[in-house]
Design a protein around this motif. Structure first.
Motif, PDB file in Angstrom:
ATOM      1  N   HIS A   1       0.841  -1.210   0.000  1.00 51.35           N
ATOM      2  CA  HIS A   1       0.000   0.000   0.000  1.00 51.35           C
ATOM      3  C   HIS A   1       0.873   1.256   0.000  1.00 51.35           C
ATOM      4  CE1 HIS A   1      -3.829  -1.930   0.317  1.00 51.35           C
ATOM      5  NE2 HIS A   1      -3.591  -2.482   1.503  1.00 51.35           N
ATOM      6  N   ALA A   2       1.949   1.222   0.763  1.00 50.29           N
ATOM      7  CA  ALA A   2       2.842   2.378   0.842  1.00 50.29           C
ATOM      8  C   ALA A   2       3.500   2.696  -0.494  1.00 50.29           C
ATOM      9  CB  ALA A   2       3.910   2.142   1.921  1.00 50.29           C
ATOM     10  N   PHE A   3       3.591   1.693  -1.368  1.00 51.77           N
ATOM     11  CA  PHE A   3       4.123   1.903  -2.710  1.00 51.77           C
ATOM     12  C   PHE A   3       3.012   2.004  -3.754  1.00 51.77           C
ATOM     13  CE2 PHE A   3       8.102   0.920  -0.735  1.00 51.77           C
ATOM     14  CZ  PHE A   3       9.068   1.512  -1.545  1.00 51.77           C
ATOM     15  N   GLY A   4       1.816   2.351  -3.314  1.00 48.77           N
ATOM     16  CA  GLY A   4       0.751   2.706  -4.236  1.00 48.77           C
ATOM     17  C   GLY A   4      -0.164   1.598  -4.688  1.00 48.77           C
ATOM     18  N   LEU A   5      -0.075   0.410  -4.092  1.00 56.43           N
ATOM     19  CA  LEU A   5      -0.922  -0.698  -4.521  1.00 56.43           C
ATOM     20  C   LEU A   5      -2.246  -0.719  -3.777  1.00 56.43           C
ATOM     21  CD1 LEU A   5       1.652  -3.634  -4.755  1.00 56.43           C
ATOM     22  CD2 LEU A   5       0.936  -2.038  -6.553  1.00 56.43           C
ATOM     23  N   TYR A   6      -3.262  -1.221  -4.476  1.00 59.27           N
ATOM     24  CA  TYR A   6      -4.575  -1.422  -3.887  1.00 59.27           C
ATOM     25  C   TYR A   6      -4.806  -2.917  -3.686  1.00 59.27           C
ATOM     26  CZ  TYR A   6      -5.371   3.438  -5.201  1.00 59.27           C
ATOM     27  OH  TYR A   6      -5.267   4.804  -5.322  1.00 59.27           O
ATOM     28  N   HIS A   7      -5.938  -3.250  -3.088  1.00 59.19           N
ATOM     29  CA  HIS A   7      -6.259  -4.651  -2.869  1.00 59.19           C
ATOM     30  C   HIS A   7      -6.574  -5.372  -4.180  1.00 59.19           C
ATOM     31  CE1 HIS A   7      -7.369  -3.748   1.542  1.00 59.19           C
ATOM     32  NE2 HIS A   7      -6.247  -4.446   1.517  1.00 59.19           N
ATOM     33  N   GLU A   8      -6.241  -6.639  -4.208  1.00 60.50           N
ATOM     34  CA  GLU A   8      -6.624  -7.537  -5.286  1.00 60.50           C
ATOM     35  C   GLU A   8      -7.822  -8.344  -4.794  1.00 60.50           C
ATOM     36  OE1 GLU A   8      -4.998  -8.559  -8.476  1.00 60.50           O
ATOM     37  OE2 GLU A   8      -4.291  -6.511  -8.293  1.00 60.50           O
ATOM     38  N   CYS A   9      -8.893  -8.341  -5.549  1.00 58.91           N
ATOM     39  CA  CYS A   9     -10.106  -9.031  -5.134  1.00 58.91           C
ATOM     40  C   CYS A   9      -9.973 -10.535  -5.365  1.00 58.91           C
ATOM     41  CB  CYS A   9     -11.299  -8.473  -5.907  1.00 58.91           C
ATOM     42  SG  CYS A   9     -12.877  -9.171  -5.389  1.00 58.91           S
ATOM     43  N   VAL A  10     -10.103 -11.305  -4.278  1.00 62.62           N
ATOM     44  CA  VAL A  10     -10.067 -12.769  -4.359  1.00 62.62           C
ATOM     45  C   VAL A  10     -11.261 -13.300  -3.571  1.00 62.62           C
ATOM     46  CG1 VAL A  10      -8.665 -14.837  -4.067  1.00 62.62           C
ATOM     47  CG2 VAL A  10      -7.537 -12.624  -4.383  1.00 62.62           C
ATOM     48  N   PRO A  11     -12.445 -13.288  -4.178  1.00 62.10           N
ATOM     49  CA  PRO A  11     -13.655 -13.692  -3.457  1.00 62.10           C
ATOM     50  C   PRO A  11     -13.548 -15.109  -2.892  1.00 62.10           C
ATOM     51  CG  PRO A  11     -14.216 -12.682  -5.566  1.00 62.10           C
ATOM     52  CD  PRO A  11     -12.734 -12.909  -5.578  1.00 62.10           C
TER      53      PRO A  11
ATOM     54  N   SER B   1      -7.612  -9.487  -1.063  1.00 60.73           N
ATOM     55  CA  SER B   1      -8.707  -9.194  -0.136  1.00 60.73           C
ATOM     56  C   SER B   1      -9.889 -10.080  -0.516  1.00 60.73           C
ATOM     57  CB  SER B   1      -9.115  -7.721  -0.223  1.00 60.73           C
ATOM     58  OG  SER B   1     -10.291  -7.485   0.526  1.00 60.73           O
ATOM     59  N   ALA B   2     -10.414 -10.797   0.459  1.00 61.56           N
ATOM     60  CA  ALA B   2     -11.497 -11.731   0.169  1.00 61.56           C
ATOM     61  C   ALA B   2     -12.809 -11.025  -0.121  1.00 61.56           C
ATOM     62  CB  ALA B   2     -11.680 -12.699   1.335  1.00 61.56           C
ATOM     63  N   ASP B   3     -12.975  -9.794   0.404  1.00 64.32           N
ATOM     64  CA  ASP B   3     -14.231  -9.086   0.163  1.00 64.32           C
ATOM     65  C   ASP B   3     -14.020  -7.838  -0.685  1.00 64.32           C
ATOM     66  OD1 ASP B   3     -12.967  -7.554   2.031  1.00 64.32           O
ATOM     67  OD2 ASP B   3     -14.606  -7.511   3.474  1.00 64.32           O
ATOM     68  N   CYS B   4     -12.998  -7.893  -1.528  1.00 55.82           N
ATOM     69  CA  CYS B   4     -12.795  -6.864  -2.556  1.00 55.82           C
ATOM     70  C   CYS B   4     -12.589  -5.459  -1.994  1.00 55.82           C
ATOM     71  CB  CYS B   4     -13.954  -6.871  -3.551  1.00 55.82           C
ATOM     72  SG  CYS B   4     -14.215  -8.496  -4.306  1.00 55.82           S
ATOM     73  N   GLY B   5     -11.750  -5.345  -1.013  1.00 56.77           N
ATOM     74  CA  GLY B   5     -11.391  -4.016  -0.528  1.00 56.77           C
ATOM     75  C   GLY B   5     -11.204  -3.929   0.959  1.00 56.77           C
ATOM     76  N   LYS B   6     -11.940  -4.717   1.706  1.00 61.03           N
ATOM     77  CA  LYS B   6     -11.819  -4.695   3.159  1.00 61.03           C
ATOM     78  C   LYS B   6     -11.507  -6.102   3.643  1.00 61.03           C
ATOM     79  CE  LYS B   6     -15.118  -0.905   3.838  1.00 61.03           C
ATOM     80  NZ  LYS B   6     -16.391  -0.505   4.502  1.00 61.03           N
ATOM     81  N   GLY B   7     -10.647  -6.167   4.630  1.00 59.58           N
ATOM     82  CA  GLY B   7     -10.367  -7.457   5.217  1.00 59.58           C
ATOM     83  C   GLY B   7      -9.290  -8.237   4.497  1.00 59.58           C
TER      84      GLY B   7
END
Length: 219
Positions: free
Chosen positions: A160-170, A183-189
């Motif tokens: 995150h500190a290098f600009g990455l966001y979560h990868e969604c893995v439902p 991230s299992a819930d596409c952004g949180k957790g």
């Protein structure tokens, strides 16, 4: 404050400044100088591409412990034992306003050890955070997640500190092999083991921001 001299000027090597900002005595026992140096080794081992090659490197620069900074004028220190959920924008504002070099080194990536909070379970949470912060990055790691103990917190938050966001893995469980940023819930957790290195697109993003971060930290 413990300070180590910088070595050669490697454009893809970043100094890390550590600060223990929680008053939790259990955290103090875990977050020793030896452990903080080990956190650098962990990042250098796991902050890698899928082929396990290093993208950037990290080196230990300095560390400040709670008893040294407990009376600092920096309001950021109070986030170490907050009694409300973490507010990322407020945290960034307090970080940017801090001029105490023991708390915030403007020429390093700052790595904070704190005790996270969740409204329903108090200080039983182990949430961690990372923020690029206009190329002045910092991370907060709950003390119970040090030593690579839970879902790759070090490299995930540094991502995150290098600009990455979560990868969604439902549907990913803690046993599922996943990308570091999963991230299992596409952004949180959380999402899986986070044991697969950064993919090609993530590597390009890290390298692009690495150059910008290096330039910003040199000012």
């Amino acid at each position: 404050m413990v300070v180590y001299a910088q070595t050669s000027d490697d454009p893809l090597t970043f100094d890390l400044h550590f600060a223990v900002i929680t008053k939790n005595v259990d955290a103090h026992r875990i977050a020793s100088l030896e452990q903080l140096k080990k956190e650098v080794d962990i990042l250098n081992m796991y902050f890698v591409a899928e082929n396990r090659k290093a993208i950037v490197k990290f080196r230990f620069k300095s560390a400040a412990f709670y008893n040294e900074i407990r009376n600092s004028d920096c309001e950021f220190v109070k986030l170490g034992d907050a009694t409300s959920p973490y507010d990322s924008d407020r945290g960034a504002a307090l970080f940017n306003a801090c001029n105490d070099l023991r708390v915030r080194d403007p020429r390093a990536i700052n790595f904070y050890i704190y005790d996270s909070y969740a409204p329903r379970i108090g200080f039983s949470d182990t949430t961690s955070h990372g923020r690029r912060n206009a190329n002045r990055p910092y991370v907060l790691i709950d003390w119970e997640r040090l030593n690579h103990s839970d879902q790759s917190a070090e490299e995930h938050e540094m991502g995150h500190a290098f600009g990455l966001y979560h990868e969604c893995v439902p549907g990913a469980t803690r046993g599922t092999s996943t990308n570091i940023m999963a991230s299992a819930d596409c952004g949180k957790g959380s999402g899986g083991r986070r044991d697969i290195g950064f993919n090609a697109l993530q590597v390009r993003t890290i390298l692009d921001f690495a150059r910008q971060i290096r330039a910003r930290l040199k000012k």
